[in-house]
Design an enzyme around this catalytic site. Structure first.
Site, PDB file in Angstrom:
ATOM      1  N   LYS A 147      -2.843  -0.944  24.810  1.00 24.67           N
ATOM      2  CA  LYS A 147      -4.170  -1.067  24.227  1.00 24.67           C
ATOM      3  C   LYS A 147      -5.108  -1.680  25.260  1.00 24.67           C
ATOM      4  CE  LYS A 147      -6.339  -2.359  19.847  1.00 24.67           C
ATOM      5  NZ  LYS A 147      -6.076  -2.838  18.473  1.00 24.67           N
ATOM      6  N   GLU A 177      -0.958  -3.542   2.175  1.00 25.40           N
ATOM      7  CA  GLU A 177      -1.681  -4.241   1.115  1.00 25.40           C
ATOM      8  C   GLU A 177      -0.896  -4.282  -0.191  1.00 25.40           C
ATOM      9  OE1 GLU A 177      -4.508  -2.801   4.173  1.00 25.40           O
ATOM     10  OE2 GLU A 177      -2.964  -1.802   2.974  1.00 25.40           O
ATOM     11  N   ARG A 185      -6.209  -0.139  -2.043  1.00 21.56           N
ATOM     12  CA  ARG A 185      -4.900   0.472  -1.866  1.00 21.56           C
ATOM     13  C   ARG A 185      -3.819  -0.219  -2.699  1.00 21.56           C
ATOM     14  NH1 ARG A 185      -4.553   1.874   4.527  1.00 21.56           N
ATOM     15  NH2 ARG A 185      -3.700   3.779   3.678  1.00 21.56           N
TER      16      ARG A 185
END
Length: 643
Positions: free
Chosen positions: A290, A379, A407
């Site tokens: 990243k 979640e 969610r």
């Protein structure tokens, strides 16, 4: 894109992926370099997500060099990896409008481009969507269409991805999943899957054998195509022996290839060309870094996930220097207050799904790691895990962004509310969040929580109120308790005041008035205050009430309001359908009051991206919009007086 100089000499010739098909190996490397530099240049001055897109530059170039988009369907997951994809698919010259009001979205958006096969603002949906596309292609006799799901930046930690892998392995459709493994989402990845992938990537013996077998596969396939499957069986057996465990993906009937260097564009292109000809579900494990190619982003991946403006030469983040002390971010009010409360209440446990920095739970995590949990991008698990903690006598403070909480709705109902468990939900980023746009606006939480029995739903007016609500929630646990607050800074510099208990379901009057009443919920009340100041200059007298709680509503206060006013404005930074305005009108109807009620809030449509101020104006509930609504209401004739 500037036409001066020699910068982006090759990139400026790429109008769409067709222009990439005949590029030479050296040109593919050059294009990757120019694409990376272009992302750095534009994002440094026009803030957005940064590190994730830098990490997939070579992968993006290789995919569009090999596959035939948009006929071949490319799904990016999560969507903030897709900046390079946008630039290479006709949006290079408008990329500077990324995330700006009226500009292009920061995420793939099918209404924006035919190259965006699926909208992905949240994570872990790509494999499910791609499998559906592959099944639809088969049904339409278009099995020659390639479907590619690029899942990464921590997205494989969510349950939906595993459900899709399980189904895809059984369905046997032609599907390529590319796992972009950078060992981080926003904060470092957590969980057993992260450890499993790390085991694969660091096994020297396995990687040596893998390279040898890959070369053997290529050689044998030239001799006889049937030899590939036999050589692969040998490879699979060796993988299991050297890794001391079966390969998870192959146990799900995926053909697994990798791990491979995600920054070698030529090797990636070669592998992708070979894999196109392999039928059925297959997974390519790609290792990337990243922030690749920008030193500061490589060194500090969390900060450079979405850094704001920065100097493209030095990497220094450009921060606005305030004139004096400024109010805190609401997320920091949460982070500092939970730590303060946890020091006196040993039952408090902090939970977040992959957002310890974004939610500021990291403040407590650094000091009390044994009492904080980052459960990954999960979640649903976060909510039910919190329910289990509550059963064991703890007081879970579960912090989830409002739009991410959508969610886990089933878990809130079945695992928390039905059992009346004392889980305290902190909904960060409630309301319009700004440049992340429609996928991230916290528009619907008030509406979908209000209909659940037993919920307490609070939205503090300011930081002091927020601290007091947090204090109250842990004093006498009463079942599920929601505390909702927006993105951004508050209004109170001196916010760390002594705690005091808040009466549940009790609103407050902020200002006296005679012509009409404004009923607001949450920090958006500050816009009402500004509007009232404008109206005072016009001799329009407005009473202002801060409801504080959506559930239970302060019925005693509402009775007083409807007895005094027949012109009322409700104000909420939330969906106009189902929230405060709806609740007030329901109360009016159920109690036979008569009044003209104007509801201000997020309209019944999806609102795109822009600054919060621009979006408040668009939706009509900035100070000027509120003042206009009040003028119109005062000037209207009400035939039936309040009872």
């Amino acid at each position: 894109m500037s036409e001066s100089g020699e910068s982006y000499k090759l990139l400026r010739t790429i109008s769409n992926p067709d222009d990439m098909k005949s590029l030479t190996p050296d040109q593919l490397r050059q294009l990757s370099s120019e694409l990376r530099q272009y992302i750095i240049e534009v994002v440094s001055s026009n803030p957005g997500h940064f590190g994730a897109s830098l990490g997939v530059v070579e992968l993006t170039v290789a995919i569009h060099h090999v596959f035939n988009a948009p006929y071949d369907q490319i799904v990016w997951d999560v969507g903030h990896q897709a900046y390079g994809h946008k630039i290479l698919t006709g949006r290079r010259d408008i990329f500077h409008t990324n995330r700006k009001y009226g500009g292009i979205s920061g995420f793939p958006n099918p209404s924006e481009s035919e190259y965006d096969a699926f909208g992905v603002g949240h994570s872990s949906t790509s494999i499910s969507a791609a499998l559906g596309m592959a099944a639809g292609n088969d049904y339409r006799d278009e099995s020659d269409r390639q479907v590619v799901a690029i899942i990464g930046d921590g997205s494989l930690s969510a349950g939906l991805a595993y459900e899709a892998l399980n189904n895809a392995g059984h369905a046997g459709k032609n599907l390529l999943v590319i796992l972009n493994d950078n060992n981080i989402s926003i904060d470092p990845s957590v969980g057993a899957m992260k450890d499993y992938l790390l085991d694969i990537t660091t096994s020297k013996s396995y990687n040596k054998v893998k390279n040898d077998v890959w070369n053997l596969l290529g050689f044998m396939n030239k001799v006889t195509p049937n030899a590939r499957k036999y050589a692969q069986k040998i490879e699979n057996a060796i993988k299991s022996i050297l890794l001391k465990q079966s390969n998870l993906f192959e146990s799900l009937n995926f053909r697994y290839f990798g791990p491979v260097d995600g920054h070698d564009v030529l090797h990636l292109a070669e592998i992708l060309r070979d894999m196109k000809d392999i039928p059925g579900p297959k997974l390519l494990h790609v290792i990337t870094q990243k922030g690749k190619g920008f030193a500061r982003a490589e060194e500090n991946q969390t900060e450079f996930h979405s850094p704001g403006k920065f100097d493209m030469h030095t990497g220094e983040i450009i921060r606005k220097v305030p004139d004096g002390s400024e109010p805190p971010l609401y997320q920091d009010v949460f982070g500092e207050t939970i730590l303060e409360l946890a020091k006196t209440n040993k039952r408090i446990i902090g939970i977040t799904p992959a957002m310890p920095t974004g939610s500021s739970l990291k403040i407590m995590m650094d000091e009390m790691p044994e009492r904080t949990y980052d459960v990954g991008i999960a979640e649903q698990h976060a909510v039910t895990f919190s329910a289990g903690l509550a059963v064991s006598g703890m007081i879970p403070f579960c912090n989830i962004y409002s739009s991410f909480m959508q969610r886990a709705y089933d878990q809130v109902i079945h695992d928390v509310a039905l059992q009346n468990l004392p889980v305290v939900f902190f909904l960060d980023r409630g309301g319009l969040v700004g440049s992340d746009g429609a996928t991230h606006h916290g528009a619907y939480d008030l509406a979908f929580f209000r209909c659940i029995p037993g919920m307490t739903i609070a939205s503090p007016l300011n930081e002091v109120e927020m601290r007091n609500m947090m204090y109250t929630a842990q004093l006498k646990p009463i079942g599920p308790f929601v505390i909702r607050y927006p993105r951004g800074r508050g209004v109170t510099v001196d916010w760390k005041q002594p705690f005091r208990e808040v009466e549940i379901g009790k609103g407050q009057q902020l200002m006296e008035g005679t012509d009409l009443a404004i009923l607001s919920l949450g920090p958006i009340g500050k816009e009402a205050t500004s509007a009232i100041e404008l109206l005072e200059k016009e001799q329009i007298s407005v009473a202002h009430f801060d409801m504080r709680f959506l559930k239970p509503l302060d019925n005693k206060l509402l009775k007083t309001i409807f007895a005094r006013f027949n012109k009322i404005i409700t104000l909420e930074d939330a969906s106009i359908v189902g929230g405060l305005g709806s609740a007030v009108i329901e109360y009016m109807n159920d109690n036979s009051y008569k009044a003209k009620v104007i509801r201000l809030g997020i309209p019944d449509r999806f609102v795109e991206h822009g600054t919060q101020e621009e979006l408040y104006k668009e939706c009509g509930f900035d100070a000027a919009g509120i003042a206009t609504a009040a003028r119109n209401l005062v000037q209207s004739k009400i035939l039936t007086r309040a009872m």
